[in-house]
Design a protein around this motif. Structure first.
Motif, PDB file in Angstrom:
ATOM      1  N   LEU A   1     -12.723 -10.631  -1.707  1.00 53.96           N
ATOM      2  CA  LEU A   1     -12.355  -9.297  -1.219  1.00 53.96           C
ATOM      3  C   LEU A   1     -13.182  -8.227  -1.918  1.00 53.96           C
ATOM      4  O   LEU A   1     -13.703  -7.300  -1.261  1.00 53.96           O
ATOM      5  CB  LEU A   1     -10.863  -9.050  -1.462  1.00 53.96           C
ATOM      6  N   SER A   2     -13.309  -8.324  -3.231  1.00 44.41           N
ATOM      7  CA  SER A   2     -14.077  -7.337  -4.001  1.00 44.41           C
ATOM      8  C   SER A   2     -15.526  -7.322  -3.555  1.00 44.41           C
ATOM      9  O   SER A   2     -16.145  -6.255  -3.431  1.00 44.41           O
ATOM     10  CB  SER A   2     -13.987  -7.647  -5.498  1.00 44.41           C
TER      11      SER A   2
ATOM     12  N   LYS B   1      -4.661  -7.160  -4.277  1.00 41.32           N
ATOM     13  CA  LYS B   1      -5.586  -6.896  -3.161  1.00 41.32           C
ATOM     14  C   LYS B   1      -5.373  -5.488  -2.590  1.00 41.32           C
ATOM     15  O   LYS B   1      -6.341  -4.757  -2.324  1.00 41.32           O
ATOM     16  CB  LYS B   1      -5.382  -7.945  -2.061  1.00 41.32           C
ATOM     17  N   ALA B   2      -4.112  -5.116  -2.418  1.00 42.99           N
ATOM     18  CA  ALA B   2      -3.812  -3.775  -1.889  1.00 42.99           C
ATOM     19  C   ALA B   2      -4.290  -2.703  -2.857  1.00 42.99           C
ATOM     20  O   ALA B   2      -4.836  -1.670  -2.447  1.00 42.99           O
ATOM     21  CB  ALA B   2      -2.315  -3.636  -1.646  1.00 42.99           C
TER      22      ALA B   2
ATOM     23  N   SER C   1     -16.639  -8.194  -0.575  1.00 44.31           N
ATOM     24  CA  SER C   1     -16.702  -7.597   0.772  1.00 44.31           C
ATOM     25  C   SER C   1     -16.629  -6.074   0.699  1.00 44.31           C
ATOM     26  O   SER C   1     -17.346  -5.367   1.430  1.00 44.31           O
ATOM     27  CB  SER C   1     -15.546  -8.135   1.623  1.00 44.31           C
ATOM     28  N   LEU C   2     -15.769  -5.555  -0.192  1.00 46.98           N
ATOM     29  CA  LEU C   2     -15.645  -4.101  -0.338  1.00 46.98           C
ATOM     30  C   LEU C   2     -16.921  -3.491  -0.889  1.00 46.98           C
ATOM     31  O   LEU C   2     -17.321  -2.392  -0.490  1.00 46.98           O
ATOM     32  CB  LEU C   2     -14.460  -3.772  -1.253  1.00 46.98           C
TER      33      LEU C   2
ATOM     34  N   GLN D   1      -8.067  -2.340  -2.624  1.00 49.59           N
ATOM     35  CA  GLN D   1      -8.446  -1.660  -1.379  1.00 49.59           C
ATOM     36  C   GLN D   1      -8.185  -0.160  -1.439  1.00 49.59           C
ATOM     37  O   GLN D   1      -8.857   0.621  -0.760  1.00 49.59           O
ATOM     38  CB  GLN D   1      -7.690  -2.280  -0.205  1.00 49.59           C
TER      39      GLN D   1
ATOM     40  N   LYS E   1       0.829  -1.202   0.000  1.00 55.49           N
ATOM     41  CA  LYS E   1       0.000   0.000   0.000  1.00 55.49           C
ATOM     42  C   LYS E   1       0.869   1.260   0.000  1.00 55.49           C
ATOM     43  O   LYS E   1       0.535   2.258  -0.644  1.00 55.49           O
ATOM     44  CB  LYS E   1      -0.938  -0.002   1.210  1.00 55.49           C
TER      45      LYS E   1
ATOM     46  N   LYS F   1     -19.369  -0.756   0.937  1.00 55.96           N
ATOM     47  CA  LYS F   1     -19.727   0.482   0.267  1.00 55.96           C
ATOM     48  C   LYS F   1     -21.234   0.640   0.189  1.00 55.96           C
ATOM     49  O   LYS F   1     -21.784   1.742   0.329  1.00 55.96           O
ATOM     50  CB  LYS F   1     -19.125   0.490  -1.152  1.00 55.96           C
TER      51      LYS F   1
END
Length: 232
Positions: free
Chosen positions: A219-220, A190-191, A222-223, A194, A165, A227
């Motif tokens: 992950l996508s 992933k970073a 979950s984001l 995010q 990141k 949102k």
């Protein structure tokens, strides 16, 4: 002028500025140089006639300047005299008014290019992200991030998410694309996701790729839920 003065503070810019000016004003510069070469007039002859060393600015790409009206008319006298002696066509035949019109037009082009440069320079500076430093250590090449602890299925070369990141924030902006051609466990991808970047990942090992692909999809998802926790 302001844009040019500001840009000249950059290392190496003065040379590039001179090159650009030479290219823009080439039609006028060539007019003077060609006239001098056609009559084979030397710099010493021009110096003697003009009683100055300004010919170096009138007949050269280096620090070129347009002579003022009185200087130009005096040059015309010399060139007309030399043309008559050598029975050649007259040189420097254009009026100073004509040259001024051309000069003003080229000057506008040059100023516009300088404004464009200044705008591109501003955009570039906005894209740059300096690496984090501290008051005690203002410049450093050493970054300290905890390594990734072992867990079942851990990739042997997995990089710390905080490190990735840091790199992504330092070298890109939101919406930019980040590519990792040795994706592995997908830490970089992933970073990037995010941090609101687009991401491209390439991996040679099929099993690892499928596992990482599933993790990225989770992950996508979950984001997206974070949102918009209550999708229609």
């Amino acid at each position: 002028y302001g844009a040019e003065s500001k840009a000249k503070n950059d290392a190496g810019y003065a040379l590039k500025c001179a090159e650009l000016k030479g290219e823009v004003f080439a039609p006028l510069i060539d007019y003077f140089i060609t006239a001098k070469n056609q009559l084979n007039i030397t710099g010493k002859e021009i110096e003697k006639h003009m009683r100055s060393y300004m010919h170096r600015h009138w007949f050269s790409y280096s620090q070129w300047k347009l002579p003022n009206k009185s200087q130009y008319e005096k040059l015309q006298q010399l060139f007309s005299q030399k043309a008559t002696e050598k029975r050649l066509a007259s040189s420097l035949s254009k009026s100073h008014h004509q040259l001024n019109l051309t000069h003003d037009e080229l000057q506008r082009d040059y100023s516009e290019l300088m404004k464009n440069y200044d705008e591109l320079k501003r955009q570039y500076e906005n894209l740059r992200r300096p690496f984090s430093v501290t008051k005690d250590v203002p410049y450093t090449d050493v970054w300290n991030f905890p390594h990734v602890l072992y867990y079942p299925g851990k990739h042997p070369c997995e990089k710390p998410a905080a490190l990735l990141k840091h790199i992504i924030n330092a070298s890109s902006s939101s919406g930019h694309a980040v590519a990792d051609f040795f994706m592995g466990s997908g830490s970089t991808v992933k970073a990037a996701i995010q941090l609101g970047r687009q991401a491209i990942g390439v991996e040679l090992e099929t099993d690892r790729f499928l596992q990482t692909q599933k993790e990225i999809e989770n992950l996508s998802q979950s984001l997206r839920q974070l949102k918009d926790p209550y999708p229609c």
